[in-house]
Motif scaffolding. Structure first.
Motif, PDB file in Angstrom:
ATOM      1  N   ALA A  30      54.541 -18.245 -22.013  1.00 42.03           N
ATOM      2  CA  ALA A  30      54.031 -19.600 -21.794  1.00 42.03           C
ATOM      3  C   ALA A  30      54.499 -20.577 -22.860  1.00 42.03           C
ATOM      4  CB  ALA A  30      52.505 -19.571 -21.751  1.00 42.03           C
ATOM      5  N   ALA A  31      54.996 -20.071 -24.014  1.00 39.28           N
ATOM      6  CA  ALA A  31      55.428 -20.963 -25.089  1.00 39.28           C
ATOM      7  C   ALA A  31      56.862 -21.451 -24.906  1.00 39.28           C
ATOM      8  CB  ALA A  31      55.292 -20.247 -26.433  1.00 39.28           C
ATOM      9  N   ILE A  32      57.613 -20.865 -24.006  1.00 37.64           N
ATOM     10  CA  ILE A  32      59.034 -21.195 -23.848  1.00 37.64           C
ATOM     11  C   ILE A  32      59.207 -22.465 -23.018  1.00 37.64           C
ATOM     12  CG2 ILE A  32      61.261 -20.369 -23.021  1.00 37.64           C
ATOM     13  CD1 ILE A  32      60.169 -18.862 -25.445  1.00 37.64           C
ATOM     14  N   ILE A  33      60.047 -23.400 -23.526  1.00 41.35           N
ATOM     15  CA  ILE A  33      60.389 -24.626 -22.789  1.00 41.35           C
ATOM     16  C   ILE A  33      61.899 -24.823 -22.846  1.00 41.35           C
ATOM     17  CG2 ILE A  33      58.187 -25.783 -23.212  1.00 41.35           C
ATOM     18  CD1 ILE A  33      59.584 -27.334 -25.473  1.00 41.35           C
ATOM     19  N   ARG A  34      62.409 -25.729 -22.010  1.00 46.87           N
ATOM     20  CA  ARG A  34      63.809 -26.104 -22.068  1.00 46.87           C
ATOM     21  C   ARG A  34      64.076 -26.929 -23.328  1.00 46.87           C
ATOM     22  NH1 ARG A  34      67.783 -23.639 -19.046  1.00 46.87           N
ATOM     23  NH2 ARG A  34      66.981 -23.152 -16.967  1.00 46.87           N
ATOM     24  N   ASP A  35      65.199 -26.677 -23.981  1.00 48.75           N
ATOM     25  CA  ASP A  35      65.583 -27.437 -25.163  1.00 48.75           C
ATOM     26  C   ASP A  35      66.242 -28.741 -24.721  1.00 48.75           C
ATOM     27  OD1 ASP A  35      66.455 -28.452 -27.531  1.00 48.75           O
ATOM     28  OD2 ASP A  35      67.462 -26.626 -28.217  1.00 48.75           O
ATOM     29  N   PRO A  36      65.615 -29.900 -25.006  1.00 52.48           N
ATOM     30  CA  PRO A  36      66.201 -31.163 -24.546  1.00 52.48           C
ATOM     31  C   PRO A  36      67.548 -31.482 -25.187  1.00 52.48           C
ATOM     32  CG  PRO A  36      64.354 -31.574 -26.029  1.00 52.48           C
ATOM     33  CD  PRO A  36      64.351 -30.106 -25.748  1.00 52.48           C
ATOM     34  N   GLY A  37      67.853 -30.851 -26.316  1.00 52.42           N
ATOM     35  CA  GLY A  37      69.109 -31.146 -27.003  1.00 52.42           C
ATOM     36  C   GLY A  37      70.242 -30.210 -26.666  1.00 52.42           C
ATOM     37  N   ARG A  38      69.954 -29.169 -25.866  1.00 59.19           N
ATOM     38  CA  ARG A  38      71.022 -28.208 -25.536  1.00 59.19           C
ATOM     39  C   ARG A  38      70.977 -27.899 -24.049  1.00 59.19           C
ATOM     40  NH1 ARG A  38      70.486 -22.836 -28.374  1.00 59.19           N
ATOM     41  NH2 ARG A  38      68.287 -23.101 -27.831  1.00 59.19           N
ATOM     42  N   ALA A  39      72.104 -27.999 -23.416  1.00 60.58           N
ATOM     43  CA  ALA A  39      72.188 -27.637 -22.002  1.00 60.58           C
ATOM     44  C   ALA A  39      71.995 -26.134 -21.869  1.00 60.58           C
ATOM     45  CB  ALA A  39      73.543 -28.056 -21.428  1.00 60.58           C
ATOM     46  N   ASN A  40      71.110 -25.732 -20.954  1.00 62.87           N
ATOM     47  CA  ASN A  40      70.801 -24.314 -20.712  1.00 62.87           C
ATOM     48  C   ASN A  40      70.196 -23.626 -21.943  1.00 62.87           C
ATOM     49  OD1 ASN A  40      71.912 -24.511 -18.086  1.00 62.87           O
ATOM     50  ND2 ASN A  40      73.973 -24.118 -18.908  1.00 62.87           N
ATOM     51  N   GLY A  41      69.668 -24.420 -22.895  1.00 64.97           N
ATOM     52  CA  GLY A  41      69.044 -23.849 -24.073  1.00 64.97           C
ATOM     53  C   GLY A  41      67.532 -23.806 -23.930  1.00 64.97           C
ATOM     54  N   PHE A  42      66.907 -23.009 -24.794  1.00 69.90           N
ATOM     55  CA  PHE A  42      65.456 -22.870 -24.777  1.00 69.90           C
ATOM     56  C   PHE A  42      64.899 -23.129 -26.165  1.00 69.90           C
ATOM     57  CE2 PHE A  42      67.036 -20.305 -21.290  1.00 69.90           C
ATOM     58  CZ  PHE A  42      66.208 -20.682 -20.248  1.00 69.90           C
TER      59      PHE A  42
END
Length: 378
Positions: free
Chosen positions: A307-319
């Protein structure tokens, strides 16, 4: 100098009131916007094995059988027990019955008569056999002195053999009649609780008519299903801890049976865990929960809740994760990119700028941005 008209004064007052309301609303909106968002957090931890997987199980009796009649007839008697309100009554569901108790009795008169007929036939057969035996002994003695012919000897021998067979047949009929008479009594094969009673006085029953359902709950089984990815972790005799809402304490049990094949519909393997139930606290149909321990990892690894994992807004396909920086309830959220590994239950391996013991935000994480102040709630 012209004095303002009444209409101008009303318009001015209305404008002032509107501006005051707008300013007040803006202040309230800004005040609400600055309130810290309440969130939950979890501690980054080092795991050395998969987290245990919880399963829901159904409590069933150790043994449960349907007791059926084998003789035809009308039920003329049902076992009587004391009624808590006074007097006696027919045994019914929820009653405890000891092993060997006659739960119901089918009318025996027809079977008693058949037994008497078989006994009379045996007596007649034995008399004829005794007569044939004496005749054969006499003819045999005469035949030995050549005073009787061979046909006379053969006839006496055949008569003796025939009466011997008749006696054996009559004895078999007596045995069969006694068994049929005994089957008029429907007995409890073991001590247990009556789950159901399906007959009453005067009911006409026959072979395979279900009269009672009896359950042995001196020990019970927790039955649950596991997928093929977990079945290798379950073995006969394995110790498992079972919890129920009905009991304040847990119960220890051991795996007593594992299905060799998966259910064709659910594709899960059925597992039975047997546990003692001396106080009869565990009832059939109760829901229980248990955990199957995870497999050992090749090496320890840092893990965070999924539940703590989100998409990284600064990296494409990053978490990334949002870490909670600070002490106490009011903390600051900080975006921390991570590299994800394997999942283990509801945890996932995370590699990056996090360390064991740090707190990560698990709820409301998509509603905040790095640098926001949040309030940690229990």
């Amino acid at each position: 100098m012209n004095r303002p008209s009444m209409q101008d004064r009303l318009w001015t007052a209305t404008l002032a009131s509107t501006l005051a309301i707008a300013v007040s609303a803006c202040k309230q909106e800004n005040s609400a916007a600055t309130l810290p968002l309440p969130v939950h957090t979890a501690v980054v931890q080092m795991i050395s094995e998969e987290s245990s997987t919880k399963y829901s199980a159904n409590i069933v009796p150790y043994a449960q059988v349907d007791l059926s009649f084998k003789s035809n007839g009308y039920v003329e008697k049902i076992h009587q027990v004391k009624n808590p309100s006074g007097g006696i009554r027919n045994v019914d569901q929820g009653d405890w019955v000891p092993k060997g108790t006659v739960l119901a009795l089918v009318s025996q008169q027809d079977y008693i008569e058949k037994l008497q007929q078989a006994e009379a036939q045996l007596a007649r057969g034995e008399a004829e056999h005794e007569k044939a035996k004496l005749s054969f002994e006499r003819v045999s003695a005469l035949y030995s002195t050549q005073s009787a012919t061979k046909p006379d000897y053969d006839s006496a021998k055949a008569q003796l053999d025939s009466t011997t067979a008749s006696v054996s047949g009559a004895q078999a009929q007596i045995s069969e009649a006694r068994i049929a008479l005994d089957y008029c009594s429907l007995r409890a094969p073991f001590s247990g609780w009556l789950v159901k009673r399906s007959v009453d006085l005067g009911s006409l029953v026959g072979p395979a008519t279900n009269g009672f359902t009896l359950a042995d709950t001196s020990s019970v089984k927790a039955v649950f299903g596991v997928p093929d990815t977990v079945i290798s972790r379950v073995r006969p005799g394995q110790h498992l801890v079972i919890n129920t809402d009905a009991l304040s304490s847990s119960v220890d049990g051991r795996v007593s049976a594992i299905s060799p094949a998966a259910d064709p519909k659910s594709r899960v393997f059925s597992v039975e865990v047997t546990m003692p139930n001396p106080r009869d606290e565990l009832k059939s149909g109760m829901i229980a929960s248990l955990s199957v321990k995870g497999a050992k990892l090749q090496q320890p690894a840092l893990a965070v809740p999924l539940a703590a994992i989100i998409r990284d807004p600064g990296r494409a396909n990053g978490f990334a994760v949002m870490t909670a920086e600070g002490v106490g309830d009011l903390v600051s959220a900080r975006l921390q990119p991570v590299e994800l590994g394997d999942t283990f239950g509801n945890m996932i391996v995370a590699k990056g700028g996090i360390s064991s013991g740090e707190r990560v935000i698990t709820t409301g994480v998509t509603l905040i941005k790095s640098g926001d102040q949040v309030r940690v709630i229990p």
